[in-house]
Design a protein around this motif. Sequence first.
Motif, PDB file in Angstrom:
ATOM      1  N   GLY A 128       1.110   6.092   3.310  1.00 46.06           N
ATOM      2  CA  GLY A 128       1.782   7.381   3.258  1.00 46.06           C
ATOM      3  C   GLY A 128       2.412   7.817   4.566  1.00 46.06           C
ATOM      4  O   GLY A 128       3.551   8.311   4.575  1.00 46.06           O
ATOM      5  N   VAL A 129       1.699   7.639   5.675  1.00 42.72           N
ATOM      6  CA  VAL A 129       2.235   8.096   6.963  1.00 42.72           C
ATOM      7  C   VAL A 129       3.501   7.333   7.356  1.00 42.72           C
ATOM      8  O   VAL A 129       4.520   7.952   7.697  1.00 42.72           O
ATOM      9  CB  VAL A 129       1.152   7.997   8.058  1.00 42.72           C
ATOM     10  N   PRO A 130       3.513   5.992   7.345  1.00 44.45           N
ATOM     11  CA  PRO A 130       4.759   5.280   7.671  1.00 44.45           C
ATOM     12  C   PRO A 130       5.910   5.639   6.721  1.00 44.45           C
ATOM     13  O   PRO A 130       7.072   5.750   7.148  1.00 44.45           O
ATOM     14  CB  PRO A 130       4.376   3.810   7.550  1.00 44.45           C
ATOM     15  N   PHE A 131       5.595   5.818   5.444  1.00 44.34           N
ATOM     16  CA  PHE A 131       6.632   6.192   4.483  1.00 44.34           C
ATOM     17  C   PHE A 131       7.219   7.555   4.831  1.00 44.34           C
ATOM     18  O   PHE A 131       8.442   7.760   4.778  1.00 44.34           O
ATOM     19  CB  PHE A 131       6.043   6.205   3.075  1.00 44.34           C
ATOM     20  N   ALA A 132       6.346   8.499   5.201  1.00 50.42           N
ATOM     21  CA  ALA A 132       6.825   9.826   5.590  1.00 50.42           C
ATOM     22  C   ALA A 132       7.673   9.755   6.850  1.00 50.42           C
ATOM     23  O   ALA A 132       8.671  10.478   6.983  1.00 50.42           O
ATOM     24  CB  ALA A 132       5.630  10.765   5.799  1.00 50.42           C
ATOM     25  N   VAL A 133       7.289   8.872   7.776  1.00 47.85           N
ATOM     26  CA  VAL A 133       8.061   8.704   9.013  1.00 47.85           C
ATOM     27  C   VAL A 133       9.458   8.172   8.706  1.00 47.85           C
ATOM     28  O   VAL A 133      10.456   8.622   9.282  1.00 47.85           O
ATOM     29  CB  VAL A 133       7.321   7.766   9.991  1.00 47.85           C
ATOM     30  N   VAL A 134       9.549   7.218   7.783  1.00 43.13           N
ATOM     31  CA  VAL A 134      10.853   6.665   7.397  1.00 43.13           C
ATOM     32  C   VAL A 134      11.724   7.745   6.765  1.00 43.13           C
ATOM     33  O   VAL A 134      12.917   7.871   7.066  1.00 43.13           O
ATOM     34  CB  VAL A 134      10.673   5.476   6.438  1.00 43.13           C
ATOM     35  N   LEU A 135      11.131   8.548   5.868  1.00 45.14           N
ATOM     36  CA  LEU A 135      11.898   9.617   5.228  1.00 45.14           C
ATOM     37  C   LEU A 135      12.377  10.642   6.243  1.00 45.14           C
ATOM     38  O   LEU A 135      13.485  11.190   6.125  1.00 45.14           O
ATOM     39  CB  LEU A 135      11.032  10.297   4.164  1.00 45.14           C
ATOM     40  N   TRP A 136      11.525  10.909   7.227  1.00 44.42           N
ATOM     41  CA  TRP A 136      11.869  11.931   8.222  1.00 44.42           C
ATOM     42  C   TRP A 136      12.891  11.436   9.240  1.00 44.42           C
ATOM     43  O   TRP A 136      13.828  12.145   9.608  1.00 44.42           O
ATOM     44  CB  TRP A 136      10.599  12.388   8.925  1.00 44.42           C
ATOM     45  N   SER A 137      12.698  10.181   9.710  1.00 41.98           N
ATOM     46  CA  SER A 137      13.532   9.672  10.806  1.00 41.98           C
ATOM     47  C   SER A 137      14.571   8.649  10.369  1.00 41.98           C
ATOM     48  O   SER A 137      15.573   8.446  11.062  1.00 41.98           O
ATOM     49  CB  SER A 137      12.642   9.036  11.877  1.00 41.98           C
ATOM     50  N   GLY A 138      14.293   7.957   9.260  1.00 41.68           N
ATOM     51  CA  GLY A 138      15.174   6.873   8.846  1.00 41.68           C
ATOM     52  C   GLY A 138      15.083   5.656   9.742  1.00 41.68           C
ATOM     53  O   GLY A 138      15.933   4.755   9.656  1.00 41.68           O
ATOM     54  N   SER A 139      14.057   5.594  10.569  1.00 42.76           N
ATOM     55  CA  SER A 139      13.923   4.502  11.532  1.00 42.76           C
ATOM     56  C   SER A 139      12.785   3.567  11.127  1.00 42.76           C
ATOM     57  O   SER A 139      11.635   4.000  11.007  1.00 42.76           O
ATOM     58  CB  SER A 139      13.662   5.063  12.934  1.00 42.76           C
ATOM     59  N   LEU A 140      13.125   2.294  10.942  1.00 40.35           N
ATOM     60  CA  LEU A 140      12.103   1.303  10.639  1.00 40.35           C
ATOM     61  C   LEU A 140      11.203   1.060  11.851  1.00 40.35           C
ATOM     62  O   LEU A 140      10.016   0.793  11.709  1.00 40.35           O
ATOM     63  CB  LEU A 140      12.763  -0.007  10.197  1.00 40.35           C
ATOM     64  N   SER A 163       4.328   3.820  13.954  1.00 42.59           N
ATOM     65  CA  SER A 163       3.319   4.713  13.374  1.00 42.59           C
ATOM     66  C   SER A 163       2.199   3.911  12.719  1.00 42.59           C
ATOM     67  O   SER A 163       1.024   4.286  12.795  1.00 42.59           O
ATOM     68  CB  SER A 163       3.962   5.648  12.353  1.00 42.59           C
ATOM     69  N   LEU A 164       2.562   2.783  12.091  1.00 46.10           N
ATOM     70  CA  LEU A 164       1.555   1.941  11.454  1.00 46.10           C
ATOM     71  C   LEU A 164       0.608   1.342  12.490  1.00 46.10           C
ATOM     72  O   LEU A 164      -0.616   1.385  12.335  1.00 46.10           O
ATOM     73  CB  LEU A 164       2.238   0.825  10.665  1.00 46.10           C
ATOM     74  N   PHE A 165       1.189   0.795  13.570  1.00 45.11           N
ATOM     75  CA  PHE A 165       0.354   0.228  14.639  1.00 45.11           C
ATOM     76  C   PHE A 165      -0.449   1.313  15.343  1.00 45.11           C
ATOM     77  O   PHE A 165      -1.589   1.081  15.761  1.00 45.11           O
ATOM     78  CB  PHE A 165       1.218  -0.532  15.641  1.00 45.11           C
ATOM     79  N   GLY A 166       0.129   2.491  15.467  1.00 42.10           N
ATOM     80  CA  GLY A 166      -0.599   3.594  16.079  1.00 42.10           C
ATOM     81  C   GLY A 166      -1.808   4.008  15.258  1.00 42.10           C
ATOM     82  O   GLY A 166      -2.885   4.278  15.798  1.00 42.10           O
TER      83      GLY A 166
END
Length: 223
Positions: free
Chosen positions: A48-60, A66-69
């Motif tokens: 969920g967190v990486p998916f939300a980051v992609v939706l928010w930033s559009g950056s892979l 975020s996943l490694f973090g």
Amino acid sequence: MAPYDIRRYQDHDWETVRELFSKGMLENVSYDFWPILKKTRVILVFLGVPFAVVLWSGSLVLCLLSLFGLLAGLWLYFRHVIKQYVYNSLNTDLLDIQKSFLSGRDSSFWVAESEHQIVGIIGARPAKTLIGGGKYQELVRLSVKRSFRGKGMARTLVRTVLQFARDQGYDGVVLETTCSNHPAHRVYESLGFWKSHETGYYLNWWLGFLSVWHYQCDFSPQA
């Protein structure tokens, strides 16, 4: 493997025993860490967190960061939990081993010594609760130096506790171990232990519980 002897703990062993216990617990962190990643809540967070980051930033790239973090943060948190357990152990029964294990006939503590070095430890004390109306010893603080693992030393130490419990007239021995410590499971089960039940150590709301297995070995009337 070099020959070794099992003997009772002596005061000059104190520092080495505590160091061996601490290192053993921290070396086993990885065994207990990976099963946590399979928990449903953890998987949902990691998705969920990486998916939300992609939706928010559009950056892979940010998604991967975020996943490694999350992974690094989880590892550090879990290691902190284990270090806190070690700290608590060092400041309770392992703070004064003589008083905790050698002040009466119903408890004891042993070390395995090879070439004048302590390479294994184990303790035994009366279980806090009655098991099915019987009187049981509790096996605690088993740890073996990494270079001596898988060579039969743990089995010898456990046998020492079993014999001690028989000699003291107990009905058996109980112990606790984590669900992922498969080498320990094999040792215990080969010596007559069986899994009696399972409990959990609460970590936090999204990691849930660290599964703890309870093992029991019952002595027959003829033993």
